[in-house]
Design a protein around this motif. Sequence first.
Motif, PDB file in Angstrom:
ATOM      1  N   GLN A 122     -10.351   4.358  -0.227  1.00 10.11           N
ATOM      2  CA  GLN A 122     -11.716   4.844  -0.395  1.00 10.11           C
ATOM      3  C   GLN A 122     -11.715   6.147  -1.201  1.00 10.11           C
ATOM      4  O   GLN A 122     -10.880   7.019  -0.983  1.00 10.11           O
ATOM      5  CB  GLN A 122     -12.352   5.075   0.972  1.00 10.11           C
ATOM      6  CG  GLN A 122     -13.832   5.438   0.904  1.00 10.11           C
ATOM      7  CD  GLN A 122     -14.451   5.545   2.286  1.00 10.11           C
ATOM      8  OE1 GLN A 122     -13.768   5.415   3.293  1.00 10.11           O
ATOM      9  NE2 GLN A 122     -15.750   5.767   2.339  1.00 10.11           N
ATOM     10  N   ASN A 123     -12.625   6.247  -2.151  1.00 16.70           N
ATOM     11  CA  ASN A 123     -12.798   7.443  -2.972  1.00 16.70           C
ATOM     12  C   ASN A 123     -11.584   7.740  -3.852  1.00 16.70           C
ATOM     13  O   ASN A 123     -11.331   8.883  -4.215  1.00 16.70           O
ATOM     14  CB  ASN A 123     -13.099   8.658  -2.091  1.00 16.70           C
ATOM     15  CG  ASN A 123     -13.706   9.806  -2.877  1.00 16.70           C
ATOM     16  OD1 ASN A 123     -14.463   9.593  -3.822  1.00 16.70           O
ATOM     17  ND2 ASN A 123     -13.371  11.032  -2.502  1.00 16.70           N
ATOM     18  N   ILE A 124     -10.834   6.704  -4.224  1.00 16.54           N
ATOM     19  CA  ILE A 124      -9.645   6.922  -5.041  1.00 16.54           C
ATOM     20  C   ILE A 124     -10.020   7.352  -6.457  1.00 16.54           C
ATOM     21  O   ILE A 124     -11.039   6.907  -7.001  1.00 16.54           O
ATOM     22  CB  ILE A 124      -8.769   5.646  -5.072  1.00 16.54           C
ATOM     23  CG1 ILE A 124      -7.333   5.985  -5.493  1.00 16.54           C
ATOM     24  CG2 ILE A 124      -9.371   4.571  -5.982  1.00 16.54           C
ATOM     25  CD1 ILE A 124      -6.333   4.899  -5.169  1.00 16.54           C
ATOM     26  N   LEU A 125      -9.230   8.222  -7.035  1.00 14.26           N
ATOM     27  CA  LEU A 125      -9.452   8.732  -8.387  1.00 14.26           C
ATOM     28  C   LEU A 125      -8.371   8.169  -9.301  1.00 14.26           C
ATOM     29  O   LEU A 125      -7.180   8.321  -9.042  1.00 14.26           O
ATOM     30  CB  LEU A 125      -9.390  10.264  -8.391  1.00 14.26           C
ATOM     31  CG  LEU A 125      -9.581  10.958  -9.748  1.00 14.26           C
ATOM     32  CD1 LEU A 125     -10.973  10.697 -10.313  1.00 14.26           C
ATOM     33  CD2 LEU A 125      -9.328  12.459  -9.616  1.00 14.26           C
ATOM     34  N   ILE A 126      -8.785   7.518 -10.379  1.00  9.47           N
ATOM     35  CA  ILE A 126      -7.849   6.900 -11.316  1.00  9.47           C
ATOM     36  C   ILE A 126      -7.620   7.830 -12.504  1.00  9.47           C
ATOM     37  O   ILE A 126      -8.568   8.373 -13.074  1.00  9.47           O
ATOM     38  CB  ILE A 126      -8.391   5.538 -11.790  1.00  9.47           C
ATOM     39  CG1 ILE A 126      -8.483   4.573 -10.598  1.00  9.47           C
ATOM     40  CG2 ILE A 126      -7.512   4.947 -12.884  1.00  9.47           C
ATOM     41  CD1 ILE A 126      -9.036   3.209 -10.944  1.00  9.47           C
ATOM     42  N   ALA A 127      -6.354   8.001 -12.870  1.00 12.18           N
ATOM     43  CA  ALA A 127      -6.003   8.889 -13.982  1.00 12.18           C
ATOM     44  C   ALA A 127      -4.813   8.329 -14.740  1.00 12.18           C
ATOM     45  O   ALA A 127      -3.925   7.714 -14.141  1.00 12.18           O
ATOM     46  CB  ALA A 127      -5.689  10.293 -13.472  1.00 12.18           C
ATOM     47  N   PRO A 128      -4.758   8.541 -16.051  1.00 11.83           N
ATOM     48  CA  PRO A 128      -3.628   8.045 -16.841  1.00 11.83           C
ATOM     49  C   PRO A 128      -2.481   9.044 -16.909  1.00 11.83           C
ATOM     50  O   PRO A 128      -2.657  10.248 -16.736  1.00 11.83           O
ATOM     51  CB  PRO A 128      -4.253   7.868 -18.231  1.00 11.83           C
ATOM     52  CG  PRO A 128      -5.263   8.984 -18.308  1.00 11.83           C
ATOM     53  CD  PRO A 128      -5.819   9.124 -16.908  1.00 11.83           C
ATOM     54  N   VAL A 129      -1.299   8.516 -17.189  1.00 13.10           N
ATOM     55  CA  VAL A 129      -0.173   9.373 -17.563  1.00 13.10           C
ATOM     56  C   VAL A 129      -0.517   9.988 -18.922  1.00 13.10           C
ATOM     57  O   VAL A 129      -0.901   9.269 -19.850  1.00 13.10           O
ATOM     58  CB  VAL A 129       1.120   8.552 -17.651  1.00 13.10           C
ATOM     59  CG1 VAL A 129       2.220   9.344 -18.333  1.00 13.10           C
ATOM     60  CG2 VAL A 129       1.559   8.107 -16.255  1.00 13.10           C
TER      61      VAL A 129
END
Length: 244
Positions: A122-129
């Motif tokens: 829940q509420n996960i934040l996605i980010a790239p390398v």
Amino acid sequence: MIGANIQTALRLIYPSRCVTCGGLVEGEFGLCGACWRDTPFIGGLVCDGCGLPLPGEAAENEAVYCDDCLRIDRPWGQGRASLIYKDNARRMVLALKHGDRHDIVKPAAQWMARSVQPLLRQNILIAPVPLHWMRFVKRRYNQAALLAEALSRHLGASYCPDLLQRPKETGTMDGLGLEERFAKMQSAIQAHPKRCHRMAGRPVLLVDDVMTTGATLAACAEACLISRASEVHVITLARVVKDA
């Protein structure tokens, strides 16, 4: 109705094609039957730390790990990958990374969305390398960011393209061993000082195109944990498999 008619007309003028061989396909952004069969998708039992395919079966809710993840202290929690980095998968990754083949992003994100289900919170934040700015200027785009953005849209999750920075130019890692790769990535990644608040107290999902040893993802995960992310997980389009 008008929109559907326009879509039908566009398909007649520009029919959908396989992202690998260019042959006609029924669905948009996919693989033809032959290329699907020749693409090494990962399924069945996998390492809970990196997504590496493993032989055998595991008991329900039992986490299993590959030799590398048992030997290396991974700073992230769980990891998954959609493809084994060989054959069609390798060709697609290289075409995306070096060939401006952005049409691969959408189907790749769909495959990754299926693989990443056990990691979602829940509420996960996605980010790239991140890429170093010099590499970004040369390539003009970050393939990990393209995948991360498409994945976030597919999952309906929050996305931060510049959560992390790469102030240190590490150069190519081709031909380097495990220890050399980890040494090269030491202090190479840091959190963007104006984005730290976005991950404080919440889970982060890191996205990259390929995992080899995990050195780059480890540096990214450590940067997130230093900035008080509650937990970090990783998803890659492909996973390098020894002798695969």
